[in-house]
Design a protein around this motif. Structure first.
Motif, PDB file in Angstrom:
ATOM      1  N   PRO A 474    -111.032  46.639 -34.694  1.00  0.00           N
ATOM      2  CA  PRO A 474    -111.526  47.765 -33.875  1.00  0.00           C
ATOM      3  C   PRO A 474    -110.488  48.848 -33.627  1.00  0.00           C
ATOM      4  N   HIS A 475    -109.219  48.556 -33.888  1.00  0.00           N
ATOM      5  CA  HIS A 475    -108.152  49.513 -33.610  1.00  0.00           C
ATOM      6  C   HIS A 475    -107.765  50.339 -34.837  1.00  0.00           C
ATOM      7  N   ILE A 476    -108.496  50.155 -35.940  1.00  0.00           N
ATOM      8  CA  ILE A 476    -108.241  50.983 -37.128  1.00  0.00           C
ATOM      9  C   ILE A 476    -108.559  52.435 -36.795  1.00  0.00           C
ATOM     10  N   LYS A 477    -107.682  53.355 -37.200  1.00  0.00           N
ATOM     11  CA  LYS A 477    -107.851  54.771 -36.864  1.00  0.00           C
ATOM     12  C   LYS A 477    -107.921  55.628 -38.123  1.00  0.00           C
ATOM     13  N   PHE A 478    -108.623  56.743 -37.964  1.00  0.00           N
ATOM     14  CA  PHE A 478    -108.647  57.764 -39.021  1.00  0.00           C
ATOM     15  C   PHE A 478    -108.016  59.022 -38.444  1.00  0.00           C
ATOM     16  N   ASP A 479    -107.016  59.537 -39.146  1.00  0.00           N
ATOM     17  CA  ASP A 479    -106.305  60.735 -38.698  1.00  0.00           C
ATOM     18  C   ASP A 479    -107.016  61.972 -39.238  1.00  0.00           C
ATOM     19  N   TYR A 480    -107.666  62.729 -38.327  1.00  0.00           N
ATOM     20  CA  TYR A 480    -108.428  63.915 -38.742  1.00  0.00           C
ATOM     21  C   TYR A 480    -107.534  65.140 -38.920  1.00  0.00           C
ATOM     22  N   LEU A 482    -105.350  67.593 -40.491  1.00  0.00           N
ATOM     23  CA  LEU A 482    -104.937  67.948 -41.847  1.00  0.00           C
ATOM     24  C   LEU A 482    -103.445  68.281 -41.928  1.00  0.00           C
ATOM     25  N   LEU A 483    -102.866  68.714 -40.805  1.00  0.00           N
ATOM     26  CA  LEU A 483    -101.434  69.041 -40.815  1.00  0.00           C
ATOM     27  C   LEU A 483    -100.584  67.812 -41.110  1.00  0.00           C
ATOM     28  N   ASN A 484    -101.077  66.643 -40.697  1.00  0.00           N
ATOM     29  CA  ASN A 484    -100.291  65.424 -40.866  1.00  0.00           C
ATOM     30  C   ASN A 484    -100.230  64.946 -42.314  1.00  0.00           C
ATOM     31  N   LEU A 485    -100.978  65.616 -43.212  1.00  0.00           N
ATOM     32  CA  LEU A 485    -100.902  65.272 -44.631  1.00  0.00           C
ATOM     33  C   LEU A 485     -99.766  66.014 -45.315  1.00  0.00           C
ATOM     34  N   ASN A 486     -99.358  67.118 -44.733  1.00  0.00           N
ATOM     35  CA  ASN A 486     -98.442  68.037 -45.391  1.00  0.00           C
ATOM     36  C   ASN A 486     -96.990  67.636 -45.175  1.00  0.00           C
ATOM     37  N   ASN A 487     -96.118  68.364 -45.868  1.00  0.00           N
ATOM     38  CA  ASN A 487     -94.683  68.177 -45.706  1.00  0.00           C
ATOM     39  C   ASN A 487     -94.279  68.696 -44.323  1.00  0.00           C
ATOM     40  N   PRO A 488     -93.801  67.834 -43.423  1.00  0.00           N
ATOM     41  CA  PRO A 488     -93.488  68.282 -42.059  1.00  0.00           C
ATOM     42  C   PRO A 488     -92.362  69.298 -41.995  1.00  0.00           C
ATOM     43  N   HIS A 489     -91.602  69.425 -43.086  1.00  0.00           N
ATOM     44  CA  HIS A 489     -90.489  70.370 -43.102  1.00  0.00           C
ATOM     45  C   HIS A 489     -90.879  71.726 -43.691  1.00  0.00           C
ATOM     46  N   PHE A 783    -105.696  55.728 -41.477  1.00  0.00           N
ATOM     47  CA  PHE A 783    -106.351  56.250 -42.673  1.00  0.00           C
ATOM     48  C   PHE A 783    -106.443  57.771 -42.535  1.00  0.00           C
ATOM     49  N   ASN A 784    -106.432  58.459 -43.682  1.00  0.00           N
ATOM     50  CA  ASN A 784    -106.553  59.911 -43.658  1.00  0.00           C
ATOM     51  C   ASN A 784    -107.261  60.382 -44.927  1.00  0.00           C
ATOM     52  N   PHE A 785    -107.374  61.701 -45.082  1.00  0.00           N
ATOM     53  CA  PHE A 785    -108.097  62.253 -46.221  1.00  0.00           C
ATOM     54  C   PHE A 785    -107.436  61.919 -47.550  1.00  0.00           C
ATOM     55  N   ALA A 786    -106.153  61.570 -47.534  1.00  0.00           N
ATOM     56  CA  ALA A 786    -105.427  61.300 -48.777  1.00  0.00           C
ATOM     57  C   ALA A 786    -105.396  59.817 -49.104  1.00  0.00           C
ATOM     58  N   GLY A 849     -99.362  62.809 -46.924  1.00  0.00           N
ATOM     59  CA  GLY A 849    -100.587  62.158 -47.372  1.00  0.00           C
ATOM     60  C   GLY A 849    -100.326  61.247 -48.547  1.00  0.00           C
ATOM     61  N   THR A 850     -99.554  61.723 -49.530  1.00  0.00           N
ATOM     62  CA  THR A 850     -99.193  60.914 -50.685  1.00  0.00           C
ATOM     63  C   THR A 850     -98.337  59.725 -50.266  1.00  0.00           C
ATOM     64  N   SER A 851     -97.407  59.959 -49.354  1.00  0.00           N
ATOM     65  CA  SER A 851     -96.556  58.874 -48.866  1.00  0.00           C
ATOM     66  C   SER A 851     -97.379  57.794 -48.183  1.00  0.00           C
ATOM     67  N   SER A 852     -98.355  58.214 -47.374  1.00  0.00           N
ATOM     68  CA  SER A 852     -99.200  57.222 -46.695  1.00  0.00           C
ATOM     69  C   SER A 852    -100.064  56.462 -47.697  1.00  0.00           C
ATOM     70  N   MET A 853    -100.438  57.138 -48.817  1.00  0.00           N
ATOM     71  CA  MET A 853    -101.175  56.439 -49.869  1.00  0.00           C
ATOM     72  C   MET A 853    -100.306  55.338 -50.469  1.00  0.00           C
ATOM     73  N   GLY A 854     -99.025  55.653 -50.702  1.00  0.00           N
ATOM     74  CA  GLY A 854     -98.111  54.651 -51.224  1.00  0.00           C
ATOM     75  C   GLY A 854     -97.953  53.477 -50.280  1.00  0.00           C
ATOM     76  N   GLN A 855     -97.881  53.774 -48.981  1.00  0.00           N
ATOM     77  CA  GLN A 855     -97.751  52.693 -47.993  1.00  0.00           C
ATOM     78  C   GLN A 855     -98.987  51.794 -48.002  1.00  0.00           C
ATOM     79  N   LEU A 856    -100.178  52.428 -48.025  1.00  0.00           N
ATOM     80  CA  LEU A 856    -101.413  51.644 -48.002  1.00  0.00           C
ATOM     81  C   LEU A 856    -101.550  50.798 -49.261  1.00  0.00           C
ATOM     82  N   LEU A 857    -101.210  51.387 -50.412  1.00  0.00           N
ATOM     83  CA  LEU A 857    -101.279  50.625 -51.666  1.00  0.00           C
ATOM     84  C   LEU A 857    -100.314  49.442 -51.655  1.00  0.00           C
ATOM     85  N   THR A 858     -99.136  49.660 -51.135  1.00  0.00           N
ATOM     86  CA  THR A 858     -98.142  48.578 -51.091  1.00  0.00           C
ATOM     87  C   THR A 858     -98.634  47.430 -50.228  1.00  0.00           C
ATOM     88  N   ILE A 859     -99.162  47.774 -49.046  1.00  0.00           N
ATOM     89  CA  ILE A 859     -99.697  46.736 -48.158  1.00  0.00           C
ATOM     90  C   ILE A 859    -100.848  46.004 -48.833  1.00  0.00           C
TER      91      ILE A 859
END
Length: 888
Positions: A474-480, A482-489, A783-786, A849-859
């Protein structure tokens, strides 16, 4: 067990045998087809980077947004230019200069809006202030008028110091003068100059009785001409803006700075960071995958065979995408990642099985024939189930994912055809070595054998993990966001997040369309009382209230200021006063401040007065230093101080005088350049609703959107689109996975013709899915759009790995120990390693977003490996033991 006389065995065995026998013709035919496909791809495949096209136009929130853009096309695909300067005057001047450049280049920038710089608002700006604020400005203007009048006659440092000294003397006598902003502003300006920096004194802030801030901003909205036939559709306009800004002196280390953000810049930087991140990760992945394949085969020929097969299949899949869809989008472009991740599994399974089968007394054609028969059906089942999993995304309203499903699903079938055709053909030239027991194989077998001795422990840990996962789901979240997908720098991201912190004028606001003025009043009144809403603006707010009362105050200001004028050359000529006279004037001011502070320690102006006294003392001390013995050096220092303090005064007075000519007006007086932003071309009106919180936070975003939607369900804007698109994606994936699961179950049951075998295939898949979902919770990964795109890959890998194990156990009859020592277990292990090496490297991407995809795939891959190589063999052994007990 599968008989060598079964129809499926004979079919695939002959297929492999024919491919080997006619290898040259097979290879040439495939190369010709691939070459023609490559030419077709180059000439016909397009790339659509417009993310809004990924959502079906039939979805309500998408339809609302389309209607909004049809009514107000000037808000579609915009850049937001942020000009920073130390004073409001400098920010305004810089913004006016840059706006003129943009408006002159209509071909590249069709629409440009600098609302603060509109002549209408420059003249009527005072009407938009509150009566209390106007009264305060009137008081400050009355106090400052003598200073301004004397400076108009002699705009120099000597006069300025003398007048300010007189004002301090009046303070000592008990006169009530609010000089705190003046003292603070002058002190900050002098301190900056002494530190070698320039910080002009803002007379606009002083005359308004405001404390001068460190930075002021002006915003320019630009609609650039985009070229969607290019990958970077906005590259041309953005480069033109940066080049011109640099030419105008708007550098990061300059007084005025220009930063670019807005939806177009954010999309541009996101694509840029995603591609660069993929390139860096791709290089790392290539090295790591090559290392894993080398460990698995210890053969350059085998590695060459796998890579060639992958490239050929990838090109054929891209050719299919060109024919079937005609373009790729930011979602479907991931088909290459998915294809490589799953296609390499087919090749590894085939080659390792071939290596296992081949004996010293057996010829290569015989080994290829037998491997084709053994592997053909299992690879076909894997290809079909994985393809069905992808095809299940096609009915969804998320067009980007639907296209990905069509392309990747067909890619799995192409990969199967290439594997059972090209790999046998390449064996003619790069035959696999005869299998030898190697240290790496023995090491892997030892690792895989470990759980066999602790079956109860495995069951216990599995049960505990399942229970914990159920509680975590029940604690799974989706990050809506879009800024959090981008390069923070990235500049666009940092600038946009900075703007979001100011809820007063957040760039993320909701737009509501209404048909008439009466609706504006009713809806605006309902929205303003919501705690989630900071303010509501419509075309009605462009006609200020209480104009008659404000007009009287404006007339009073005009009388107070009088006919003040400044010479345009006054600041270009040297001061008529000598260095000694100016130093004396500064010292007299310092002395007056010292006496005031000593005599009135409790006065509210003491702190800024003491600060100014210290700044003057430092300036005088610098004038007296031996390093400034030459008169020219002292004159230059005083000249720069003079400019810092007085250069903005003439422009501020001129703008104030223009504003003091304002007269009451009605809506009809609003210029078209202003009304078109609020009254659409199809006669609808726009209401802008601003949040009371920083909606960079997902919970705040949801509260804001849902509160507004209760009153106006047709609301649109980035906050609505982000939330609704996120929920649409989650809904699309939920329905797609439901369809995929049903399709996979039916396919496996039809192909295996056994409910028990079907259940054994599904258990590891469902277990891995459950544990992966819980893993994201425990690791704080949303989870996010990526990264949600990684789910089909995990689904495919889970199905394939589980199928291979069950199929091998069922059709060859090997037990637990022998099963883990087969090529099937090693193929699953090495396939997982190659996928981990390939996509785990995505973690290091600068694109979040790509980095989070790598994390999810690894898990997900690690948990899938655990379920297939540890839990599933134990289940297979338990099922085998029960059958033996039943049989006895």
């Amino acid at each position: 067990m599968t008989s060598s006389s079964s129809s499926s065995y004979r079919f695939f065995a002959r297929w492999a045998g024919i491919s080997y026998r006619y290898a040259i013709w097979i290879i040439l035919l495939i190369l010709v087809v691939v070459t023609l496909g490559a030419f077709y791809i180059v000439n016909n495949l397009g790339v659509h980077t417009d993310t809004t096209d990924m959502l079906s136009e039939d979805v309500p929130f998408r339809a609302n947004h389309i209607r909004y853009l049809q009514s107000f096309p000037q808000y579609e695909d915009t850049l937001l230019l942020v000009l920073d300067a130390p004073t409001p005057e400098q920010a305004h001047i810089a913004a006016k200069r840059f706006t003129r450049y943009l408006q002159d280049d209509v071909a590249q920038f069709p629409s440009t809006y600098y609302l603060t710089g509109e002549p209408f608002f420059e003249q009527n700006g005072l009407f938009y202030k509150d009566l209390s604020e106007l009264s305060r400005i009137t008081d400050y203007l009355a106090a400052a008028q003598p200073l301004v009048a004397r400076l108009a006659d002699n705009p120099n440092l000597f006069t300025f110091s003398s007048v300010l000294t007189d004002a301090v003397e009046e303070l000592r006598k008990g006169r009530k003068l609010e000089l705190e902003p003046v003292f603070s502003g002058i002190s900050a300006t002098l301190d900056a100059r002494l530190a070698g920096k320039s910080r002009a004194l803002s007379w606009q802030a002083l005359l308004g009785g405001e404390e001068q801030k460190d930075t002021y901003q002006e915003l320019i909205i630009v609609q650039p001409k985009l070229d969607y036939s290019q990958v970077f559709a906005a590259e041309g306009p953005i480069d033109a803006i940066r080049t011109t800004a640099k030419g105008m002196g708007f550098a990061p280390d300059a007084t005025e700075k220009l930063r670019i953000t807005g939806e177009v810049a954010l999309a541009h930087d996101e694509l840029n960071s995603a591609m660069h991140g993929a390139q860096d990760a791709g290089l790392l992945a290539l090295i790591m995958v090559a290392v894993v394949l080398l460990i698995a085969f210890r053969s350059a020929g085998a590695i060459f065979t796998i890579i060639v097969s992958l490239l050929l299949g990838l090109l054929l899949t891209a050719a299919f995408a060109t024919v079937a869809v005609g373009h790729l989008n930011l979602i479907s472009i991931a088909f290459a990642v998915l294809y490589i991740g799953l296609g390499v599994d087919f090749a590894i399974h085939f080659l390792l099985r071939l290596e296992e089968i081949r004996k010293p007394d057996q010829t290569v054609p015989e080994a290829v024939y037998k491997t084709g028969g053994d592997m053909g059906q299992s690879l076909l089942i894997c290809a079909l189930t994985t393809a069905i999993g992808f095809y299940a995304f096609m009915p969804t309203t998320y067009r980007g994912v639907a296209e990905l499903g069509l392309i990747s699903g067909t890619g799995m079938l192409i990969s199967f055809l290439i594997t059972v055709t090209m790999i046998p053909a390449l064996q003619r030239f790069f035959p696999i070595h005869i299998k030898k027991s190697s240290r790496s194989v023995r090491s892997i077998n030892k690792i895989l054998d470990l759980p066999r001795r602790s079956r109860k422990l495995v069951y216990s840990v599995t049960i505990i993990a399942v229970l914990a996962s159920i509680l975590a789901l029940p604690h799974i979240k989706f990050d809506y966001n879009l800024l959090n997908l981008n390069n923070p720098h990235a500049e666009s991201v940092q600038t946009f997040q900075e703007l979001l912190e100011d809820a007063e004028d957040s760039p993320w606001h909701i737009n509501v369309l209404v048909d008439d003025v009466q609706q504006i009043r009713e809806i605006a009144q309902q929205l303003r009382i919501l705690p989630e809403v900071k303010r509501v603006i419509s075309i009605l707010d462009l006609v200020p209230e209480e104009q008659e009362e404000k007009s009287l105050l404006i007339e009073e200001m005009a009388m107070i200021l009088g006919p003040v004028s400044f010479s345009t050359t006054a600041f270009l000529i040297p001061s008529p006063h000598t260095v000694s006279e100016q130093r004396m004037a500064l010292d007299q001011l310092r002395t007056a401040l010292n006496q005031f502070v000593t005599e009135n320690p409790e006065h509210m102006s003491v702190l800024p007065a003491r600060a100014l006294e210290g700044s003057l003392a430092s300036l005088i001390a610098k004038l007296d230093k031996p390093v400034l013995e030459s008169g020219e050096a002292k004159e230059q220092l005083l000249f720069t101080v003079n400019n810092d303090l007085l250069s903005l005064l003439p422009g501020s007075i001129h703008r104030l005088q223009l504003a003091l000519e304002a007269q009451p007006f009605e809506q009809e007086a609003l210029p078209a350049s202003v009304t078109e932003l609020w009254h659409g071309n199809d006669d609808v009106y726009r209401i802008a609703v601003y949040p009371s919180e920083n909606i960079n936070d997902n919970d705040a975003l949801r509260r804001f959107v849902r509160a507004v939607q209760k009153i106006t369900p047709n609301a649109t804007g980035v906050p609505v689109i982000s939330l609704e698109a996120g929920e649409a994606v989650v809904d699309a994936f939920f329905h797609a996975f439901s369809l995929a699961l049903i399709g996979v179950i039916l396919t496996i049951w039809i192909m295996l013709r056994s409910a028990a075998s079907t259940l054994l295939v599904l258990i590891p898949l469902l277990l891995a899915a459950l544990l992966t979902g819980a893993g994201t919770v425990f690791m704080g990964l949303s989870f996010n759009f990526a990264n949600i795109i990684a789910l089909p890959l995990l689904l495919g890998i889970g199905i394939d790995s589980s199928l291979h194990m069950v199929y091998r156990s069922r059709n060859t009859g090997v037990g637990y120990e022998n099963l883990l020592h087969t090529s099937t277990a090693r193929a699953i292990f090495f396939s997982a390693l190659t996928t981990l090496a390939g996509f785990g490297s995505l973690i290091f991407s600068i694109h979040q977003g790509t980095s989070s995809m790598g994390q999810l795939l690894t898990i997900g891959l690690l948990l899938t490996l655990v379920c297939v190589l540890i839990i599933l063999p134990i289940l297979l052994q338990s099922a085998s033991d029960k059958r033996e007990i039943t049989a006895s």
